[in-house]
Design an enzyme around this catalytic site. Structure first.
Site, PDB file in Angstrom:
ATOM      1  N   GLY A  28      11.978  18.322  87.740  1.00  0.00           N
ATOM      2  CA  GLY A  28      11.132  18.887  88.794  1.00  0.00           C
ATOM      3  C   GLY A  28      11.732  18.659  90.173  1.00  0.00           C
ATOM      4  O   GLY A  28      12.925  18.369  90.301  1.00  0.00           O
ATOM      5  N   LEU A  30      12.260  20.950  92.279  1.00  0.00           N
ATOM      6  CA  LEU A  30      13.345  21.925  92.122  1.00  0.00           C
ATOM      7  C   LEU A  30      13.803  22.488  93.464  1.00  0.00           C
ATOM      8  O   LEU A  30      13.013  22.655  94.389  1.00  0.00           O
ATOM      9  CB  LEU A  30      12.874  23.075  91.209  1.00  0.00           C
ATOM     10  CG  LEU A  30      12.364  22.641  89.828  1.00  0.00           C
ATOM     11  CD1 LEU A  30      12.002  23.861  88.986  1.00  0.00           C
ATOM     12  CD2 LEU A  30      13.368  21.765  89.096  1.00  0.00           C
ATOM     13  N   GLU A  32      17.394  25.005  95.298  1.00  0.00           N
ATOM     14  CA  GLU A  32      18.271  26.136  95.040  1.00  0.00           C
ATOM     15  C   GLU A  32      19.307  25.832  93.929  1.00  0.00           C
ATOM     16  O   GLU A  32      19.710  26.730  93.190  1.00  0.00           O
ATOM     17  CB  GLU A  32      18.947  26.536  96.359  1.00  0.00           C
ATOM     18  CG  GLU A  32      19.778  27.797  96.326  1.00  0.00           C
ATOM     19  CD  GLU A  32      19.069  29.021  95.733  1.00  0.00           C
ATOM     20  OE1 GLU A  32      17.829  29.143  95.876  1.00  0.00           O
ATOM     21  OE2 GLU A  32      19.771  29.845  95.124  1.00  0.00           O
ATOM     22  N   HIS A  34      18.757  24.119  91.181  1.00  0.00           N
ATOM     23  CA  HIS A  34      18.081  24.402  89.909  1.00  0.00           C
ATOM     24  C   HIS A  34      17.888  25.905  89.728  1.00  0.00           C
ATOM     25  O   HIS A  34      18.037  26.432  88.620  1.00  0.00           O
ATOM     26  CB  HIS A  34      16.701  23.721  89.867  1.00  0.00           C
ATOM     27  CG  HIS A  34      16.747  22.231  89.946  1.00  0.00           C
ATOM     28  ND1 HIS A  34      16.434  21.541  91.091  1.00  0.00           N
ATOM     29  CD2 HIS A  34      17.073  21.302  89.024  1.00  0.00           C
ATOM     30  CE1 HIS A  34      16.553  20.246  90.872  1.00  0.00           C
ATOM     31  NE2 HIS A  34      16.942  20.068  89.621  1.00  0.00           N
ATOM     32  N   LYS A 151      27.164  18.732  89.843  1.00  0.00           N
ATOM     33  CA  LYS A 151      26.984  17.678  90.847  1.00  0.00           C
ATOM     34  C   LYS A 151      26.858  16.309  90.177  1.00  0.00           C
ATOM     35  O   LYS A 151      27.398  15.321  90.640  1.00  0.00           O
ATOM     36  CB  LYS A 151      25.753  17.951  91.705  1.00  0.00           C
ATOM     37  CG  LYS A 151      25.786  17.130  92.958  1.00  0.00           C
ATOM     38  CD  LYS A 151      24.460  17.002  93.595  1.00  0.00           C
ATOM     39  CE  LYS A 151      24.131  15.547  93.669  1.00  0.00           C
ATOM     40  NZ  LYS A 151      22.837  15.208  93.230  1.00  0.00           N
ATOM     41  N   GLN A 155      27.022  12.538  84.342  1.00  0.00           N
ATOM     42  CA  GLN A 155      25.945  12.927  83.422  1.00  0.00           C
ATOM     43  C   GLN A 155      26.389  14.095  82.533  1.00  0.00           C
ATOM     44  O   GLN A 155      26.142  14.110  81.326  1.00  0.00           O
ATOM     45  CB  GLN A 155      24.692  13.312  84.214  1.00  0.00           C
ATOM     46  CG  GLN A 155      23.632  14.007  83.370  1.00  0.00           C
ATOM     47  CD  GLN A 155      22.330  14.234  84.108  1.00  0.00           C
ATOM     48  OE1 GLN A 155      21.568  13.312  84.236  1.00  0.00           O
ATOM     49  NE2 GLN A 155      22.069  15.452  84.551  1.00  0.00           N
ATOM     50  N   VAL A 178      25.807  23.600  93.883  1.00  0.00           N
ATOM     51  CA  VAL A 178      25.345  24.480  94.969  1.00  0.00           C
ATOM     52  C   VAL A 178      25.257  23.621  96.225  1.00  0.00           C
ATOM     53  O   VAL A 178      24.753  22.497  96.194  1.00  0.00           O
ATOM     54  CB  VAL A 178      23.977  25.092  94.623  1.00  0.00           C
ATOM     55  CG1 VAL A 178      23.491  25.994  95.750  1.00  0.00           C
ATOM     56  CG2 VAL A 178      24.076  25.875  93.315  1.00  0.00           C
ATOM     57  N   SER A 187      20.387  18.367  96.488  1.00  0.00           N
ATOM     58  CA  SER A 187      19.832  17.282  95.677  1.00  0.00           C
ATOM     59  C   SER A 187      18.361  17.116  96.020  1.00  0.00           C
ATOM     60  O   SER A 187      17.966  17.326  97.179  1.00  0.00           O
ATOM     61  CB  SER A 187      20.580  15.984  96.006  1.00  0.00           C
ATOM     62  OG  SER A 187      19.836  14.871  95.566  1.00  0.00           O
ATOM     63  N   ARG A 189      17.042  14.480  96.414  1.00  0.00           N
ATOM     64  CA  ARG A 189      16.955  13.335  97.335  1.00  0.00           C
ATOM     65  C   ARG A 189      17.188  13.725  98.787  1.00  0.00           C
ATOM     66  O   ARG A 189      16.875  12.937  99.684  1.00  0.00           O
ATOM     67  CB  ARG A 189      17.999  12.280  96.970  1.00  0.00           C
ATOM     68  CG  ARG A 189      17.734  11.617  95.648  1.00  0.00           C
ATOM     69  CD  ARG A 189      18.935  10.816  95.205  1.00  0.00           C
ATOM     70  NE  ARG A 189      18.755  10.379  93.825  1.00  0.00           N
ATOM     71  CZ  ARG A 189      18.231   9.221  93.477  1.00  0.00           C
ATOM     72  NH1 ARG A 189      17.855   8.367  94.386  1.00  0.00           N
ATOM     73  NH2 ARG A 189      18.090   8.904  92.201  1.00  0.00           N
TER      74      ARG A 189
HETATM   75  O1  PAF Z   1      19.627  15.785  85.850  1.00  0.00           O
HETATM   76  C1  PAF Z   1      18.414  15.628  85.599  1.00  0.00           C
HETATM   77  O2  PAF Z   1      17.550  16.218  86.248  1.00  0.00           O
HETATM   78  C2  PAF Z   1      17.985  14.693  84.476  1.00  0.00           C
HETATM   79  O3  PAF Z   1      18.839  13.607  84.382  1.00  0.00           O
HETATM   80  C3  PAF Z   1      17.828  15.403  83.114  1.00  0.00           C
HETATM   81  C4  PAF Z   1      19.163  15.925  82.601  1.00  0.00           C
HETATM   82  C5  PAF Z   1      16.832  16.540  83.237  1.00  0.00           C
HETATM   83  C6  PAF Z   1      17.294  14.403  82.084  1.00  0.00           C
HETATM   84  O4  PAF Z   1      16.071  13.871  82.467  1.00  0.00           O
END
Ligand code: PAF
Length: 282
Positions: A28, A30, A32, A34, A151, A155, A178, A187, A189
């Site tokens: 969530g 969210l 640009e 996402h 980014k 991960q 982006v 981000s 954040r």
């Molecule tokens: O990148 C994220 O937003 C989270 O780490 C993810 C991949 C949705 C897992 O909770």
């Protein structure tokens, strides 16, 4: 666009489950970045569903105050999903994802999640939580492809490696970062940055740009740390690594490399990364 607030609603909203949907997992808040993931999924889905999950996963937060501070903006998130082309938004509860007393299968943790001494060292347990939730979401949503932003490069490598270790039938699709017009990587954040800290935060993308004139990884690392410090950001790391294993490279190997930076700017921690090759700008 259907909104599924439970596992039963998810199953009912995935009529094409056999064919597999295209999936964008999110927490969530969210933005640009996402929206781009969802648009890329929608452009590739060939009529299949584009599912987005919105779930703030408690198991990937090492700091409980970070979890409680995480922005929750469901109404705006749903608008963004709709506009970007999602057909299903799955908003599960914690017990949908982690049923009490239900022995979920344990998830293997790839080396990328423990060996590089980058985010793994600074956020112990974080990638175990990410692997656990992504594997569980894949089991529930059964996508054929899942989209992740570059980014969060570490991960992305962790999830790609975990998916391959388990031979999951999901194509992990990387989507380029982006950026704001001035280069700041988008981000969730960024909304916590004061105007001054936002200016300091720009030093991360600038550091990655400047590192392109270095002839060696060691010189690139020095330049990146310097650029960030001069701007008043406090670097956690500034490294050039093998792009897939995230380990330091022995000289002479010819696989792609990645420059990765993380720094604290006021109360906010920012990360960024870019492809790196020796003397790209020389
Ligand atoms: O990148 C994220 O937003 C989270 O780490 C993810 C991949 C949705 C897992 O909770």
């Amino acid at each position: 666009m259907k909104v599924a607030s439970s596992n039963a609603e998810l199953v009912a909203s995935l009529p094409q489950q056999g064919a597999g949907c295209h999936f964008v997992p999110t927490m969530g808040a969210l933005h640009e970045g996402h929206a781009t993931l969802i648009r890329v999924a929608a452009a590739a889905c060939e009529g299949a569903d584009v599912a987005v999950s919105i779930f703030v996963n408690p198991t990937q937060f090492d700091d409980p105050s970070d979890l409680s501070r995480y922005p929750r903006t469901l109404e705006q998130d749903l608008d963004l999903c709709r506009a970007a082309g999602a057909t299903i938004v799955y908003v599960p509860s914690v017990t949908d994802v982690y049923p009490p007393g239900d022995g979920l299968p344990s998830t293997p943790i790839p080396d990328q999640a423990t060996k590089p001494a980058l985010e793994d060292a600074l956020r112990p347990g974080h990638f175990a939580g990410v692997c656990q939730v992504v594997r569980r979401l894949f089991d529930l949503v059964r996508p054929r492809a899942a989209y992740f932003g570059e980014k969060d490069w570490q991960q992305l490598q962790v999830i790609a490696a975990m998916t391959s270790m388990l031979s999951l039938p999901v194509r992990v699709v990387p989507v380029p970062t982006v950026r704001e017009a001035d280069g700041l990587a988008m981000s969730s954040r960024n909304r916590f940055l004061s105007p001054d800290d936002r200016r300091r935060g720009l030093s991360l993308s600038l550091a990655l740009c400047e590192a392109r004139r270095a002839a060696t990884p060691a010189r690139a690392e020095e330049i990146m740390r310097d650029v960030m410090r001069r701007a008043g950001a406090e670097p956690d790391y500034a490294v050039v690594r093998d792009a897939a294993t995230l380990l330091p490279r022995s000289s002479g190997e010819a696989a792609p490399m990645r420059a990765l930076v993380a720094a604290r700017v006021g109360a906010v921690r920012l990360i960024d990364n870019a492809a790196w090759m020796p003397g790209a700008q020389a």
